[in-house]
Design a protein around this motif. Sequence first.
Motif, PDB file in Angstrom:
ATOM      1  N   SER A   1      35.951  28.031  22.626  1.00 29.02           N
ATOM      2  CA  SER A   1      36.071  29.393  22.122  1.00 29.02           C
ATOM      3  C   SER A   1      37.393  29.980  22.589  1.00 29.02           C
ATOM      4  O   SER A   1      37.964  29.546  23.581  1.00 29.02           O
ATOM      5  CB  SER A   1      34.918  30.236  22.674  1.00 29.02           C
ATOM      6  OG  SER A   1      35.090  31.585  22.370  1.00 29.02           O
ATOM      7  N   PHE A   2      37.873  30.987  21.871  1.00 31.95           N
ATOM      8  CA  PHE A   2      39.049  31.711  22.337  1.00 31.95           C
ATOM      9  C   PHE A   2      38.641  32.964  23.099  1.00 31.95           C
ATOM     10  O   PHE A   2      39.475  33.726  23.545  1.00 31.95           O
ATOM     11  CB  PHE A   2      39.978  32.085  21.165  1.00 31.95           C
ATOM     12  CG  PHE A   2      40.788  30.927  20.702  1.00 31.95           C
ATOM     13  CD1 PHE A   2      41.882  30.490  21.422  1.00 31.95           C
ATOM     14  CD2 PHE A   2      40.449  30.243  19.558  1.00 31.95           C
ATOM     15  CE1 PHE A   2      42.619  29.411  21.021  1.00 31.95           C
ATOM     16  CE2 PHE A   2      41.186  29.166  19.133  1.00 31.95           C
ATOM     17  CZ  PHE A   2      42.275  28.748  19.862  1.00 31.95           C
ATOM     18  N   ALA A   3      37.335  33.173  23.239  1.00 30.45           N
ATOM     19  CA  ALA A   3      36.852  34.285  24.049  1.00 30.45           C
ATOM     20  C   ALA A   3      37.063  33.936  25.511  1.00 30.45           C
ATOM     21  O   ALA A   3      37.266  32.775  25.873  1.00 30.45           O
ATOM     22  CB  ALA A   3      35.370  34.539  23.765  1.00 30.45           C
ATOM     23  N   GLY A   4      37.003  34.929  26.355  1.00 29.43           N
ATOM     24  CA  GLY A   4      37.176  34.674  27.777  1.00 29.43           C
ATOM     25  C   GLY A   4      36.984  35.941  28.575  1.00 29.43           C
ATOM     26  O   GLY A   4      36.599  36.976  28.035  1.00 29.43           O
ATOM     27  N   ASP A   5      37.248  35.864  29.860  1.00 29.59           N
ATOM     28  CA  ASP A   5      37.141  36.995  30.768  1.00 29.59           C
ATOM     29  C   ASP A   5      38.500  37.297  31.369  1.00 29.59           C
ATOM     30  O   ASP A   5      39.269  36.383  31.674  1.00 29.59           O
ATOM     31  CB  ASP A   5      36.192  36.672  31.933  1.00 29.59           C
ATOM     32  CG  ASP A   5      34.748  36.583  31.512  1.00 29.59           C
ATOM     33  OD1 ASP A   5      34.338  37.368  30.646  1.00 29.59           O
ATOM     34  OD2 ASP A   5      34.034  35.720  32.058  1.00 29.59           O
ATOM     35  N   LEU A   6      38.761  38.577  31.564  1.00 30.42           N
ATOM     36  CA  LEU A   6      39.922  38.998  32.339  1.00 30.42           C
ATOM     37  C   LEU A   6      39.398  39.360  33.717  1.00 30.42           C
ATOM     38  O   LEU A   6      38.498  40.199  33.841  1.00 30.42           O
ATOM     39  CB  LEU A   6      40.603  40.208  31.705  1.00 30.42           C
ATOM     40  CG  LEU A   6      41.734  40.795  32.561  1.00 30.42           C
ATOM     41  CD1 LEU A   6      42.891  39.805  32.648  1.00 30.42           C
ATOM     42  CD2 LEU A   6      42.194  42.111  32.002  1.00 30.42           C
ATOM     43  N   VAL A   7      39.908  38.708  34.744  1.00 28.98           N
ATOM     44  CA  VAL A   7      39.475  38.986  36.104  1.00 28.98           C
ATOM     45  C   VAL A   7      40.675  39.416  36.934  1.00 28.98           C
ATOM     46  O   VAL A   7      41.803  38.971  36.702  1.00 28.98           O
ATOM     47  CB  VAL A   7      38.775  37.762  36.753  1.00 28.98           C
ATOM     48  CG1 VAL A   7      37.478  37.439  36.045  1.00 28.98           C
ATOM     49  CG2 VAL A   7      39.684  36.558  36.787  1.00 28.98           C
ATOM     50  N   LEU A   8      40.430  40.292  37.876  1.00 26.98           N
ATOM     51  CA  LEU A   8      41.443  40.702  38.843  1.00 26.98           C
ATOM     52  C   LEU A   8      41.043  40.064  40.158  1.00 26.98           C
ATOM     53  O   LEU A   8      39.968  40.339  40.684  1.00 26.98           O
ATOM     54  CB  LEU A   8      41.507  42.227  38.962  1.00 26.98           C
ATOM     55  CG  LEU A   8      41.726  42.977  37.660  1.00 26.98           C
ATOM     56  CD1 LEU A   8      41.763  44.472  37.913  1.00 26.98           C
ATOM     57  CD2 LEU A   8      42.978  42.525  36.956  1.00 26.98           C
ATOM     58  N   VAL A   9      41.895  39.202  40.654  1.00 26.72           N
ATOM     59  CA  VAL A   9      41.554  38.448  41.861  1.00 26.72           C
ATOM     60  C   VAL A   9      42.664  38.588  42.884  1.00 26.72           C
ATOM     61  O   VAL A   9      43.810  38.880  42.559  1.00 26.72           O
ATOM     62  CB  VAL A   9      41.315  36.946  41.550  1.00 26.72           C
ATOM     63  CG1 VAL A   9      40.117  36.760  40.647  1.00 26.72           C
ATOM     64  CG2 VAL A   9      42.524  36.313  40.930  1.00 26.72           C
ATOM     65  N   ASN A  10      42.295  38.360  44.142  1.00 27.62           N
ATOM     66  CA  ASN A  10      43.305  38.363  45.195  1.00 27.62           C
ATOM     67  C   ASN A  10      44.323  37.277  44.899  1.00 27.62           C
ATOM     68  O   ASN A  10      43.960  36.163  44.510  1.00 27.62           O
ATOM     69  CB  ASN A  10      42.665  38.123  46.558  1.00 27.62           C
ATOM     70  CG  ASN A  10      41.755  39.256  46.971  1.00 27.62           C
ATOM     71  OD1 ASN A  10      41.976  40.405  46.609  1.00 27.62           O
ATOM     72  ND2 ASN A  10      40.714  38.928  47.711  1.00 27.62           N
ATOM     73  N   SER A  11      45.573  37.610  45.097  1.00 29.95           N
ATOM     74  CA  SER A  11      46.626  36.650  44.765  1.00 29.95           C
ATOM     75  C   SER A  11      46.521  35.365  45.578  1.00 29.95           C
ATOM     76  O   SER A  11      46.952  34.314  45.114  1.00 29.95           O
ATOM     77  CB  SER A  11      48.008  37.285  44.935  1.00 29.95           C
ATOM     78  OG  SER A  11      48.156  37.841  46.214  1.00 29.95           O
TER      79      SER A  11
END
Length: 118
Positions: A80-90
């Motif tokens: 799929s081209f769907a997905g999640d945007l996550v903000l993570v510690n670098s």
Amino acid sequence: PVLNLIESLLERTPLVKDIYGSMRDFIDAFIGNKGKFKHPVTVEMGKGAGVFRIGFMTQKDLSNINIKDKVAVYLPFSYSFAGDLVLVNSDQVQPMEGISASEAMKFILSGGITELDD
């Protein structure tokens, strides 16, 4: 000219303009010249858990939205081209050396079936 007129209407219609603009940017990131998905990374899902996902770093600096020490990573789903945007510690994000963005995307979308080129 007809497509330009339709696009102009879409960009002026409340709510539709937000959805249309987001979808246009998303498609341009995959097939356009903007090249937003050119930094494949692995992300550890929970520090020390030993579970990693492959994704693409989309923003290294989030200070414009008052978020420090985090990066934005897009994690596509398989098949799929769907997905999640996550903000993570670098420190939980590691660049994938020696693999192109297109190879990483093929690997993700195939569910890990596609073999990576040496």
